[in-house]
Design a protein around this motif. Structure first.
Motif, PDB file in Angstrom:
ATOM      1  N   SER A 397     -29.033  -9.796 -27.412  1.00  0.00           N
ATOM      2  CA  SER A 397     -28.907  -9.726 -28.870  1.00  0.00           C
ATOM      3  C   SER A 397     -29.800 -10.780 -29.509  1.00  0.00           C
ATOM      4  O   SER A 397     -30.243 -11.733 -28.858  1.00  0.00           O
ATOM      5  N   GLY A 398     -30.069 -10.633 -30.796  1.00  0.00           N
ATOM      6  CA  GLY A 398     -30.924 -11.579 -31.508  1.00  0.00           C
ATOM      7  C   GLY A 398     -30.446 -13.013 -31.376  1.00  0.00           C
ATOM      8  O   GLY A 398     -31.233 -13.936 -31.123  1.00  0.00           O
ATOM      9  N   GLY A 399     -29.151 -13.207 -31.516  1.00  0.00           N
ATOM     10  CA  GLY A 399     -28.587 -14.558 -31.420  1.00  0.00           C
ATOM     11  C   GLY A 399     -28.823 -15.162 -30.051  1.00  0.00           C
ATOM     12  O   GLY A 399     -29.199 -16.334 -29.919  1.00  0.00           O
ATOM     13  N   ASN A 400     -28.638 -14.357 -29.021  1.00  0.00           N
ATOM     14  CA  ASN A 400     -28.838 -14.876 -27.664  1.00  0.00           C
ATOM     15  C   ASN A 400     -30.312 -15.108 -27.351  1.00  0.00           C
ATOM     16  O   ASN A 400     -30.656 -16.043 -26.645  1.00  0.00           O
ATOM     17  N   GLU A 421     -36.792 -20.608 -39.455  1.00  0.00           N
ATOM     18  CA  GLU A 421     -35.921 -19.447 -39.731  1.00  0.00           C
ATOM     19  C   GLU A 421     -35.132 -19.041 -38.486  1.00  0.00           C
ATOM     20  O   GLU A 421     -35.201 -17.891 -38.058  1.00  0.00           O
ATOM     21  N   PRO A 422     -34.375 -19.975 -37.912  1.00  0.00           N
ATOM     22  CA  PRO A 422     -33.717 -19.639 -36.640  1.00  0.00           C
ATOM     23  C   PRO A 422     -32.618 -18.591 -36.764  1.00  0.00           C
ATOM     24  O   PRO A 422     -32.233 -18.008 -35.759  1.00  0.00           O
ATOM     25  N   THR A 423     -32.135 -18.328 -37.962  1.00  0.00           N
ATOM     26  CA  THR A 423     -31.032 -17.351 -38.068  1.00  0.00           C
ATOM     27  C   THR A 423     -31.488 -16.027 -38.650  1.00  0.00           C
ATOM     28  O   THR A 423     -30.671 -15.174 -38.957  1.00  0.00           O
ATOM     29  N   ARG A 424     -32.797 -15.858 -38.791  1.00  0.00           N
ATOM     30  CA  ARG A 424     -33.268 -14.591 -39.366  1.00  0.00           C
ATOM     31  C   ARG A 424     -32.937 -13.428 -38.435  1.00  0.00           C
ATOM     32  O   ARG A 424     -33.136 -13.494 -37.238  1.00  0.00           O
ATOM     33  N   GLY A 425     -32.411 -12.366 -39.039  1.00  0.00           N
ATOM     34  CA  GLY A 425     -32.113 -11.165 -38.262  1.00  0.00           C
ATOM     35  C   GLY A 425     -30.969 -11.331 -37.282  1.00  0.00           C
ATOM     36  O   GLY A 425     -30.867 -10.589 -36.315  1.00  0.00           O
ATOM     37  N   ILE A 426     -30.116 -12.324 -37.531  1.00  0.00           N
ATOM     38  CA  ILE A 426     -28.994 -12.560 -36.631  1.00  0.00           C
ATOM     39  C   ILE A 426     -27.717 -12.294 -37.416  1.00  0.00           C
ATOM     40  O   ILE A 426     -27.611 -12.675 -38.585  1.00  0.00           O
ATOM     41  N   ASP A 427     -26.719 -11.653 -36.788  1.00  0.00           N
ATOM     42  CA  ASP A 427     -25.532 -11.326 -37.580  1.00  0.00           C
ATOM     43  C   ASP A 427     -24.678 -12.566 -37.842  1.00  0.00           C
ATOM     44  O   ASP A 427     -24.851 -13.611 -37.219  1.00  0.00           O
ATOM     45  N   VAL A 428     -23.750 -12.433 -38.781  1.00  0.00           N
ATOM     46  CA  VAL A 428     -23.076 -13.607 -39.336  1.00  0.00           C
ATOM     47  C   VAL A 428     -22.347 -14.446 -38.287  1.00  0.00           C
ATOM     48  O   VAL A 428     -22.458 -15.671 -38.269  1.00  0.00           O
ATOM     49  N   GLY A 429     -21.646 -13.780 -37.385  1.00  0.00           N
ATOM     50  CA  GLY A 429     -20.893 -14.534 -36.378  1.00  0.00           C
ATOM     51  C   GLY A 429     -21.818 -15.402 -35.533  1.00  0.00           C
ATOM     52  O   GLY A 429     -21.552 -16.592 -35.319  1.00  0.00           O
ATOM     53  N   ALA A 430     -22.896 -14.800 -35.085  1.00  0.00           N
ATOM     54  CA  ALA A 430     -23.852 -15.530 -34.243  1.00  0.00           C
ATOM     55  C   ALA A 430     -24.519 -16.642 -35.029  1.00  0.00           C
ATOM     56  O   ALA A 430     -24.872 -17.686 -34.475  1.00  0.00           O
ATOM     57  N   LYS A 431     -24.689 -16.436 -36.337  1.00  0.00           N
ATOM     58  CA  LYS A 431     -25.280 -17.474 -37.167  1.00  0.00           C
ATOM     59  C   LYS A 431     -24.455 -18.750 -37.098  1.00  0.00           C
ATOM     60  O   LYS A 431     -24.992 -19.841 -36.914  1.00  0.00           O
ATOM     61  N   VAL A 432     -23.141 -18.618 -37.253  1.00  0.00           N
ATOM     62  CA  VAL A 432     -22.273 -19.798 -37.243  1.00  0.00           C
ATOM     63  C   VAL A 432     -22.419 -20.527 -35.912  1.00  0.00           C
ATOM     64  O   VAL A 432     -22.470 -21.762 -35.857  1.00  0.00           O
ATOM     65  N   GLU A 433     -22.519 -19.744 -34.835  1.00  0.00           N
ATOM     66  CA  GLU A 433     -22.706 -20.351 -33.512  1.00  0.00           C
ATOM     67  C   GLU A 433     -24.009 -21.172 -33.464  1.00  0.00           C
ATOM     68  O   GLU A 433     -24.050 -22.271 -32.940  1.00  0.00           O
TER      69      GLU A 433
END
Lengths: 494, 315
Positions: A397-400, A421-433
C-alpha cells in the motif's frame, strides 16, 4: 450563449475524493475566478470541463443543455477551450499553423492554402493588437506570446467558454497587463471566462466573481467587489484535524544546529537560508510551485547549486551529487514517490538496502545474511506490512511504500531527513501512523525537513515553519504561533 | 494439477524449458538425426557465440539500456584479428588489442549517452553502421585468411570432444551469473534499470554504471567475432550481421524485461538455446534458411507480447 452551470459534480480517485457535489454557475461577460488551496480540486474541475477526465456523477449544463464530454474533442466542439499552464502548442510550427491547428485552410488540390492561413491569422492578431507575425515560429517568440497563440486558437474556434489555469505563473508584470487586456476584450465579447489562480491580487484586478473550493467542496461564491483578500483566505482554510495531532507523542528535546543553509541559489530558487536543529521538525509550507521541492533537490545535490553554502554539524560541506549528500548524513524521500522514490520492479529488501550497498558488500560481493538482518530489523521497527522481504514493492500500500523509503534512510543512518509530501496519496489511517513515525524519528535526534501542502499537517507536526513563495522564503513562523491564515497570507500575498 | 499449472505459469523459466523440450521432441520425431550428439554440439556451438553477446545484452537491457552494434563489432573484430595475425603480431597480443579496441568502442558509446545525452538506440545504431563499413574497409572487402594454428584452435578445436567456444561460453555464463546475482555491481544494474531517477536519489551514480555496461557488449562481441574467425580460418566482414538480432531475441524470449529492472541470466541462456535449437531444426529439415529469419522475427514478437502482458498485469 448565456451561462455554464456545474451541477453536483463528483469525482473520486483511487482512494481520494477529489470533488464532492460541486455546483455553481458562471455567466457570459464575467470573469469567474476559481481559488482554493493545493488539492482543493481546481485542476480536477478544469480537467472535467475540458473533457480530459469524466466525473463519476453530475453534469455540466451550457445554456440549460446537459453535456457529457467523453473526450477533449467533444468539449472543444461544444465551445470550450482550456488554456493550461503547460503550453499545448507545437514549437516548430508557425503562429498561424498553431492557431489553425486542426482546421488548416486547404486549396482545391488538397495542399495547405498558406496565403489564406496567414491572412486569417493576421486578422486575429490585429484584433488583439499584438506585435507578432503569423509566420513567426512559436519557439522563437516569448512565453507570453506563446500563451497568446493559445488564446487566439480558442478565439478562432469561437469558443464561448475559455478557462485559464494559472495563466500568469511565468509572466512578467507588463506581460500580465497585456494578458488582462486580452481577457477583458474576450469578456466584452460575451465569453465566459473561468480564471484559476493562486494570486489573490490578480483576482481582484480581473474578476467579477470568485468561487472558493476547499478539499473538493464548494465553499462560497462571492462578488469580487464585496470581498477582501483576508476573507477569501478565511474561506480557504479551516480543516479540523486538531484532535489527531493532539493525541500524538511529541518530542520536546531540541538539540544543537545540525544543518544550516546559507544563501542558496539555484535556477529555480533564490537566496534560501535556514537552520534546523537535532530533534526539530521544520515544516516547509507554500503553494505548488513555490520552490520547496527545488530547494531540497538543490541541497541534496540532485539539482545544480549555483551558489550558497551548506553546513552540517558546523562544518562546511560540499555536496556535488546525491551520493555525497548521503555520505554527509542526508536522506530524501521525494515528492513523486512512484517515479523518483520506489524502484517498482524490485523487492522490498532491495528497495531498502540500495542506500547501504557499500556497507553490506565485501570486495564487491553482497553479504546476503548481513543485508537480511539489517533489513528485517528495520522492517519490524517501522511495522512495515509486507508478505515477505522478497515481495515487489509495488504490491504494498502507499503508506507501506512510504515506510520502505523511510527505512532506506534509517538503515543508512541519516541524520537529516527531507520528507517531501510524505503523506500524499495515503489514506487517513496510514497518515496518522506516518505522523507518529516522523515524531518518533525527531525524538531520536534526527532533524526533519517536512514539506507538505496540507496546512493542517504542517501546523500539527512542525516545531518551526518556513513559508516560501515564488522561489523565495517569505517568512518564518514558530509552530505554536502558526495558523493557516498566517501561512496562507505569507504564501499568497506580495 | 491445477496448482502445478499455476506454478508453471508463474515461473517463466519452467515454461520456457517445457517449450524447449517440446521443440527438441518435435524436430527429433520428424528427423531423428536432430538428436544426435553431433547436431546437439552444433546447436551448442552456434548458441555459444550468440549467447556471449546475449549475456552482454542481458546486462544492458536489465540496466535499461540497449546496444545494437555487437554484430558489426564482432565482424570488425574478426577482420582486425586476421589482419594483425597476418602482420605477424603474436596471438596473445592480437586478442589483447582487439578486446582493447572493443572496450574503446564501448567507452565512446557511453560518453555519447552520458554526456551528449543521446538515445542509446540511435548511438548504437550509428556505431553499428560505422563498424559494418569499417570491417569491409580495413580488409579491402575480402575475407582474410588466418593461418595461426593456435588462433584457429580457439575457434575450431575441442577439449575431450567439446568445442573450446562452448567451454568459454560456459565459463562466461557462470562468471556473469555470479556478477549479476551476488555482486554490488549486479544489484546496482537492476536498480538503475528499475528506476534511474530513484537510484540516483538513493546514492547510486547511474552514469558510472552505464559506462561499465557499455563495455560489456563490445567485449563479448569481439570475443565471439574472434572465435568465429578462428572457426572459419578467416576474418569475414559479412560474418555477423544476425548476431545482434539473435542476442536481443534470446534475451527477451528468456524473460528479460525490455525497459529494464528485471531478468535473469539463466532465463537468457534458455532463450538462446530455444532460439538456436529452433533455427537448427529448420535447417536440419532442409527448409529454406530464409524461414529462420521469419521464425525468429515472429518469436521476438511473441516474446515481446508476453513481456507486455506481464507488465500490464503488474500494473
Amino acid at each position: 450563449m448565456q451561462y455554464i452551470e456545474f451541477k453536483n459534480i463528483n469525482k473520486t480517485y483511487v482512494s481520494i475524493r477529489a470533488l464532492k457535489n460541486i455546483s455553481f454557475t458562471a455567466r457570459a461577460g464575467e470573469v469567474c475566478a476559481l481559488v482554493g488551496e493545493n488539492g482543493a480540486g481546481k485542476s480536477t474541475l478544469l480537467k472535467i470541463l475540458s473533457g480530459d477526465i469524466q466525473p463519476d456523477s453530475g453534469s455540466i449544463f451550457i445554456d440549460g443543455k446537459e453535456k457529457h464530454f467523453k473526450s477533449p474533442q467533444e468539449a472543444i466542439t461544444s465551445g470550450i477551450s482550456v488554456i493550461y499552464q503547460e503550453r499545448q502548442i507545437v514549437p516548430f510550427l508557425t503562429v498561424a499553423e498553431n492557431v489553425f491547428m486542426e482546421e488548416l485552410p486547404i486549396k482545391k488540390n488538397q495542399l495547405i492554402d498558406f496565403n489564406k492561413l496567414n491572412k486569417c491569422t493576421q486578422k486575429i492578431i490585429d484584433d488583439f493588437n499584438l506585435p507578432i507575425d503569423p509566420t513567426d515560429r512559436v519557439n522563437d517568440i516569448s512565453v507570453a506570446y506563446q500563451q497568446m497563440v493559445e488564446i487566439m486558437k480558442a478565439y478562432r474556434r469561437n469558443s464561448q467558454i475559455i478557462a485559464f489555469d494559472e495563466p500568469t505563473s511565468s509572466l512578467s508584470d507588463s506581460e500580465i497587463d497585456m494578458l488582462f487586456k486580452v481577457i477583458r476584450k474576450l469578456k466584452e465579447e460575451g465569453k465566459v471566462i473561468i480564471y484559476v489562480s493562486h494570486r489573490l491580487k490578480e483576482i481582484f484586478q480581473i474578476s467579477e466573481t470568485v468561487v472558493v473550493l476547499k478539499d473538493g467542496v464548494y465553499i462560497a461564491k462571492v462578488e469580487t467587489t464585496k470581498t477582501s483578500e483576508q476573507e477569501l483566505i478565511r474561506y480557504m482554510i479551516g480543516r479540523d484535524l486538531g484532535d489527531v495531532f493532539k493525541s500524538l507523542r511529541r518530542n520536546k528535546n531540541i538539540g544543537d544546529v545540525i544543518l544550516e543553509v546559507k544563501g542558496v541559489n539555484s535556477d529555480r530558487v533564490s537566496d534560501i537560508s535556514f537552520k534546523i536543529h537535532e530533534g526539530e521538525i521544520l515544516g516547509f509550507a507554500g503553494l505548488v510551485g513555490a520552490g520547496r521541492t527545488e530547494t531540497m533537490r538543490a541541497i541534496f545535490g540532485a539539482d545544480i547549486l549555483n551558489s550558497g553554502e551548506i553546513w552540517i554539524n558546523n562544518k562546511h560541506v560540499r555536496i556535488k551529487d546525491p551520493s555525497s549528500a548521503i555520505v554527509e548524513g542526508l536522506g530524501l524521500c521525494p515528492e513523486d514517490r512512484s517515479s523518483e522514490g520506489v524502484i517498482k520492479s524490485r523487492s522490498v529488501k532491495e528497495n531498502i538496502s540500495i542506500s547501504i550497498l557499500k556497507k553490506i558488500c565485501r570486495q564487491g560481493f553482497i553479504d546476503f545474511k548481513r543485508e537480511e538482518n539489517i533489513i528485517k530489523n528495520e522492517v519490524n521497527n517501522l511495522g512495515i506490512k509486507t508478505p515477505s522481504l522478497q515481495t515487489e514493492i509495488i504490491e504494498l500500500s502507499g503508506g507501506n511504500q512510504q515506510k520502505v523509503l523511510l527505512a532506506r534512510w534509517l538503515v543508512s543512518n541519516a541524520k537529516i531527513l527531507i520528507l517531501d509530501e510524505p503523506t500524499r496519496g495515503i489514506d487517513v489511517g496510514a497518515k496518522v501512523e506516518i505522523y507518529q513515525l516522523i515524531l518518533d524519528l525527531a525524538s531520536k535526534g534526527l532533524g526533519i525537513i517536512f514539506i507538505s501542502s496540507e496546512l493542517s499537517e504542517i501546523i500539527g507536526l512542525s516545531d518551526n515553519i518556513v513559508v516560501m513563495r515564488e522561489g523565495r522564503i517569505t517568512g518564518f513562523l514558530k509552530g505554536e504561533e502558526a495558523t493557516e491564515e498566517k501561512i496562507l497570507t505569507l504564501a499568497m500575498l506580495k | 494439477m491445477k496448482k502445478i499449472i499455476k506454478k508453471i505459469q508463474k515461473n517463466e523459466q519452467v515454461s520456457l524449458i517445457i517449450i524447449l523440450i517440446a521443440i527438441v521432441c518435435v524436430f527429433t520425431a520428424i528427423q531423428p538425426n536432430y538428436f544426435s550428439v553431433r547436431n546437439l554440439i552444433n546447436i551448442l556451438f552456434s548458441a555459444s557465440i550468440v549467447g556471449m553477446v546475449a549475456f552482454g545484452e542481458t546486462f544492458l537491457i536489465i540496466g535499461g539500456q540497449i546496444d545494437l552494434s555487437p554484430g558489426a563489432v564482432a565482424a570488425f573484430s574478426g577482420v582486425l584479428a586476421a589482419i594483425l595475425l597476418n602482420a605477424g603480431v603474436p596471438m596473445i597480443l592480437t586478442i589483447f588489442i582487439v578486446i582493447a579496441m572493443a572496450m574503446l568502442i564501448g567507452y565512446l558509446i557511453s560518453l555519447m549517452i552520458n554526456f551528449l545525452k543521446m538515445e542509446p538506440f540511435i548511438v548504437t545504431l550509428a556505431i553499428m553502421s560505422v563498424f559494418t563499413g569499417l570491417a569491409f574497409i580495413i580488409g579491402g572487402g575480402r575475407s582474410i585468411p588466418i593461418t595461426n594454428k593456435s588462433f584457429i584452435y580457439f575457434g575450431a578445436g575441442d577439449i575431450f570432444g567439446i568445442p573450446i567456444s562452448i567451454v568459454i561460453f560456459a565459463v562466461i555464463f557462470v562468471i556473469f551469473h555470479i556478477i549479476l546475482t551476488r555482486t554490488r555491481f549486479g544489484r546496482t544494474v537492476y536498480m538503475v534499470g528499475g528506476n534511474e531517477a530513484a537510484s540516483r536519489l538513493a546514492g547510486i551514480n547511474p552514469k558510472k554504471i552505464k559506462t561499465m555496461l557499455y563495455l560489456i557488449t563490445p567485449v563479448m562481441a569481439s570475443i565471439g567475432g574472434m572465435i568465429l574467425a578462428g572457426r572459419m580460418n578467416s576474418g569475414q566482414p559479412t560474418a555477423q550481421s544476425h548476431l545482434m538480432f539473435g542476442a536481443l531475441t534470446a534475451a527477451i524470449v528468456g524473460g528479460v524485461r525490455f525497459g529494464g529492472g528485471k531478468g535473469t541470466l539463466y532465463g537468457c541462456l534458455i532463450g538462446v538455446l530455444l532460439l538456436e535449437s529452433f533455427k537448427n531444426g529448420i535447417a536440419v529439415l532442409n527448409v529454406q534458411t530464409f524461414w529462420q529469419n521469419v521464425a525468429s522475427g515472429v518469436l521476438l514478437i511473441v516474446a515481446l507480447s508476453a513481456d507486455y502482458a506481464r507488465t500490464a498485469r503488474n500494473k
